[in-house]
Design a protein around this motif. Structure first.
Motif, mmCIF file in Angstrom:
data_model
loop_
_atom_site.group_PDB
_atom_site.id
_atom_site.type_symbol
_atom_site.label_atom_id
_atom_site.label_comp_id
_atom_site.label_asym_id
_atom_site.label_seq_id
_atom_site.Cartn_x
_atom_site.Cartn_y
_atom_site.Cartn_z
ATOM 1 N N LEU A 72 0.853 -1.188 0.000
ATOM 2 C CA LEU A 72 0.000 0.000 0.000
ATOM 3 C C LEU A 72 0.888 1.235 0.000
ATOM 4 O O LEU A 72 1.756 1.391 0.856
ATOM 5 C CB LEU A 72 -0.899 0.009 1.235
ATOM 6 N N ILE A 73 0.669 2.109 -0.972
ATOM 7 C CA ILE A 73 1.421 3.356 -1.091
ATOM 8 C C ILE A 73 0.450 4.513 -0.920
ATOM 9 O O ILE A 73 -0.538 4.621 -1.662
ATOM 10 C CB ILE A 73 2.135 3.435 -2.450
ATOM 11 N N ILE A 74 0.720 5.367 0.063
ATOM 12 C CA ILE A 74 -0.160 6.499 0.371
ATOM 13 C C ILE A 74 0.547 7.770 -0.078
ATOM 14 O O ILE A 74 1.624 8.092 0.425
ATOM 15 C CB ILE A 74 -0.480 6.547 1.875
ATOM 16 N N ALA A 75 -0.049 8.484 -1.020
ATOM 17 C CA ALA A 75 0.594 9.659 -1.614
ATOM 18 C C ALA A 75 -0.325 10.871 -1.530
ATOM 19 O O ALA A 75 -1.521 10.759 -1.820
ATOM 20 C CB ALA A 75 0.958 9.389 -3.070
ATOM 21 N N PRO A 76 0.196 12.030 -1.168
ATOM 22 C CA PRO A 76 -0.649 13.227 -1.082
ATOM 23 C C PRO A 76 -1.228 13.643 -2.426
ATOM 24 O O PRO A 76 -2.409 13.966 -2.530
ATOM 25 C CB PRO A 76 0.300 14.295 -0.538
ATOM 26 N N HIS A 77 -0.383 13.638 -3.475
ATOM 27 C CA HIS A 77 -0.793 14.159 -4.781
ATOM 28 C C HIS A 77 -0.440 13.183 -5.899
ATOM 29 O O HIS A 77 0.459 12.355 -5.740
ATOM 30 C CB HIS A 77 -0.085 15.490 -5.066
ATOM 31 N N ALA A 78 -1.138 13.319 -7.014
ATOM 32 C CA ALA A 78 -0.799 12.551 -8.207
ATOM 33 C C ALA A 78 0.548 13.028 -8.721
ATOM 34 O O ALA A 78 0.695 14.186 -9.101
ATOM 35 C CB ALA A 78 -1.882 12.742 -9.265
ATOM 36 N N PHE B 211 3.870 2.217 2.631
ATOM 37 C CA PHE B 211 4.820 3.301 2.391
ATOM 38 C C PHE B 211 4.067 4.622 2.420
ATOM 39 O O PHE B 211 3.093 4.802 1.695
ATOM 40 C CB PHE B 211 5.533 3.099 1.054
ATOM 41 N N ILE B 212 4.527 5.529 3.287
ATOM 42 C CA ILE B 212 3.829 6.797 3.517
ATOM 43 C C ILE B 212 4.769 7.957 3.196
ATOM 44 O O ILE B 212 5.990 7.778 3.155
ATOM 45 C CB ILE B 212 3.313 6.887 4.969
ATOM 46 N N PRO B 213 4.221 9.147 2.979
ATOM 47 C CA PRO B 213 5.079 10.267 2.585
ATOM 48 C C PRO B 213 5.920 10.802 3.735
ATOM 49 O O PRO B 213 5.436 10.933 4.863
ATOM 50 C CB PRO B 213 4.073 11.327 2.115
ATOM 51 N N TYR B 214 7.166 11.092 3.432
ATOM 52 C CA TYR B 214 7.997 11.849 4.374
ATOM 53 C C TYR B 214 7.377 13.241 4.477
ATOM 54 O O TYR B 214 7.115 13.874 3.457
ATOM 55 C CB TYR B 214 9.422 11.932 3.836
ATOM 56 N N PRO B 215 7.115 13.738 5.670
ATOM 57 C CA PRO B 215 6.426 15.034 5.795
ATOM 58 C C PRO B 215 7.332 16.192 5.373
ATOM 59 O O PRO B 215 8.401 16.389 5.934
ATOM 60 C CB PRO B 215 6.081 15.107 7.278
#
Length: 228
Positions: A10-16, A114-118
């Motif tokens: 699972l990949i969680i991304a803020p934007h395309a 996998f989540i975004p580095y803030p």
């Protein structure tokens, strides 16, 4: 692990475009070996890009670019969490974001997340915090890896996170596919010395590869890992 073809990633991304910038090589290699990959995009909406000659890029264009990029990487499973909230995810009550992530965690049952580095961007910060909340310890979930992916604009870090592990993925055989996938996000392409120029994205991967002795790599910041 990816070569076993048994992972659910699972990949969680803020934007395309963040999904390819951070995990394009991972997606390509995971799908090549038959692993399941699901991409979550925080929001897609009409947005003004100063670098774009047309100014405002509409949500339909962004969705089409996302579909084209992921199709190029053989990833057909993606979902947009909130419509028309791009660059405004800080206006969404956090419990609503966490609830949606919880639902997807329970239904997709990932083995790796996998989540975004803030970064400095509010959407990245909000989605990072919501992801951390959703990834709270839960005996029902057997997660092997939870890690943060990076993207070129991490050079302007806010905040810089310490005391995390380092995880690298050799993407030498996938680098061209990663760059091609990013270029499907036509509205996002920059030129010259900008970190999101395709040649600079490739240079970033070359830098990470140099750190582990391979031509190209993606780096992930490890939050938790479990041997099974």
């Amino acid at each position: 692990m990816l070569e076993l073809g048994k992972e659910r990633i699972l990949i969680i991304a803020p934007h395309a475009d963040d999904e390819v910038l951070g995990c394009g090589g991972l997606i390509e290699k995971a799908r090549k070996h038959g692993n399941e990959v699901k991409v979550l995009i925080g929001s897609v909406g009409d947005i003004l890009f100063r670098h774009n000659e047309h100014g405002i890029v509409d949500a339909a264009t962004r969705r089409k670019e996302l579909n084209n990029a992921l199709t190029h990487l053989d990833c057909k499973d993606f979902e947009i969490l909130f419509e028309h909230k791009e660059s405004a995810m800080d206006t969404i009550p956090k419990n609503q974001i966490v609830s949606k992530l919880d639902r997807i965690m329970d239904t997709f049952s990932p083995t790796m997340v996998f989540i975004p580095y803030p970064s400095y961007h509010q959407d990245h910060q909000v989605l990072f915090q919501a992801s951390i909340a959703s990834l709270r310890p839960d005996s029902r979930r057997k997660l092997k890896i939870i890690a943060m992916y990076e993207y070129p604009l991490i050079v302007w870090q806010y905040p810089k996170i310490h005391d995390v592990g380092e995880l690298y993925l050799d993407i030498t055989g996938a680098i061209e596919k990663k760059i091609e996938a990013f270029c499907k996000h036509t509205s996002q392409i920059r030129t010259g010395e900008h970190p999101l120029a395709p040649e600079k994205i490739k240079k970033w991967a070359e830098t990470r590869g140099m750190e582990i002795g391979v031509p190209y790599a993606e780096k992930y910041h490890l939050l938790r890992a479990m041997l099974i």
